[in-house]
Design a protein around this motif. Structure first.
Motif: not given
Length: 376
Positions: A185-194, A212-229
């Motif tokens: 759910s933390g990833l969803v929070g990042i997604g809403l922020w982005l 397909e849509a999930m991977r497109e969105v979550y690839d962006v979210i995951l990159a942001e999450a890892i950068a700020r871990k």
């Protein structure tokens, strides 16, 4: 208490009007429930049923409740799946996960003639149907409560105000080593922020529609999450872990359940809870009957008892989670009312972000991205 589910047929006015119209006319327990005997085995979230509630149910019905707690939706699903739908008479999943149980044959249809629907706020019944409680025209769950996951914060170290508070506050550089989130759910929070900043390739909700849509969105979210871990001091997966992040591990900000922050505040910690400008993540829960339940009469008695105004208020006062029992507002504590008002000021109820149905494919991919985040 009020809520809104614009996409699912619930709005603030209809819920408030429904509660006022129904009042507290329903008796605490129906005559049919009196003088019963036996046992009802309840598998529910940890901390949901107090000793006071269990004693009141037994005194009113003659049925002995056996309460087994769990900490996550996945724990509930996995244990029920391992047992083949047996071992419990009542379970308490979130409504968006009900299709998973139906797909696996773990819950049975609700006998709607045995539920006292007039005890439940009508818009909650209608809204739950679109959120997952009804599958292929058949109802599998009775809505019992709703709550949110939003921003818990230390009033001294990380003060937040409604209107400017954002999921992005968790990820600010100054919060390094001071934050806690749940992985998925933390990833969803990042997604809403982005999404609010125009940095997602498509709206967050579309990620729930196709892989397909999930991977497109979550690839962006995951990159942001890892950068700020580095901001994360501790991940949580259940209530005890989330509270421990603030109580023991020095966290000053986090994305937690409403009940997490309310419990810490009751302990005297300077913890507040506020809906972010992107919208608090909102969920509805309800009572379902496993396919292998052995005590059906007792199960329906418990469901109907939970929907009385008095039982609903005991639940809400104990957990700081909102009941769908009509008339319960007459019995809510002043502490409960104050917490609700502080958490959802202004237009916060109109901005709630209700969890979409999480199909099995989504849960599998969601966990995949969560694991990549946790192990990065």
């Amino acid at each position: 208490m009020t809520t809104i589910v614009r996409r699912s047929g619930i709005d603030r006015r209809s819920l408030l009007a429904g509660a006022a119209a129904l009042g507290i006319a329903a008796p605490f327990v129906s005559r049919r429930a009196l003088a019963q005997s036996g046992t009802v085995n309840i598998f529910a979230w940890a901390g949901y049923l107090s000793d006071e509630m269990l004693a009141a149910f037994e005194a009113q019905t003659g049925i002995r409740p056996v309460y087994t707690p769990y900490g996550t939706n996945d724990e509930l699903l996995n244990q029920l799946r391992a047992a083949g739908g047996r071992g419990f008479d009542v379970i308490w999943p979130t409504v968006d996960r009900i299709p998973n149980y139906v797909e696996l044959g773990l819950v049975q249809p609700i006998d709607e003639n045995r539920v006292e629907w007039d005890r439940i706020i009508p818009s909650a019944v209608e809204g739950s149907a679109e959120m997952g409680a009804v599958v292929d025209g058949v109802r599998y769950q009775v809505p019992s409560d709703w709550g949110t996951e939003a921003l818990a914060f230390d009033r001294d170290q990380a003060p937040l105000e409604y209107g400017s508070a954002s999921y992005g506050d968790i990820w600010k550089p100054e919060m390094e080593g001071l934050a806690t989130v749940r992985g998925h759910s933390g990833l969803v929070g990042i997604g809403l922020w982005l999404e609010g900043e125009g940095r997602l390739p498509r709206p967050m909700r579309e990620a729930f529609a196709s892989e397909e849509a999930m991977r497109e969105v979550y690839d962006v979210i995951l990159a942001e999450a890892i950068a700020r871990k580095a901001n994360i001091a501790q991940f949580w997966s259940n209530e005890n872990e989330a509270q421990g992040a603030f109580r023991v591990n020095g966290c000053a900000i986090g994305q937690t359940w409403d009940s997490t922050a309310a419990g810490l505040a009751r302990e005297g910690l300077p913890i507040g809870y506020i809906a972010p400008k992107e919208g608090a993540l909102a969920w509805m829960e309800g009572l379902a009957i496993p396919s292998g339940a052995e005590n059906l009469d007792a199960a329906y008695t418990f469901i109907n008892w939970m929907m009385t105004p008095e039982a609903g208020a005991m639940y809400a006062n104990h957990t700081s989670i909102n009941t769908t029992a009509a008339g319960a507002e007459e019995f809510l504590s002043e502490e409960n009312k104050a917490f609700f008002a502080a958490a959802y000021p202004g237009d916060a109820l109109d901005r709630l972000w209700w969890w979409p149905i999480q199909e099995s494919w989504f849960v599998a991919r969601r966990n995949e991205y969560q694991d990549r985040f946790l192990s990065a």
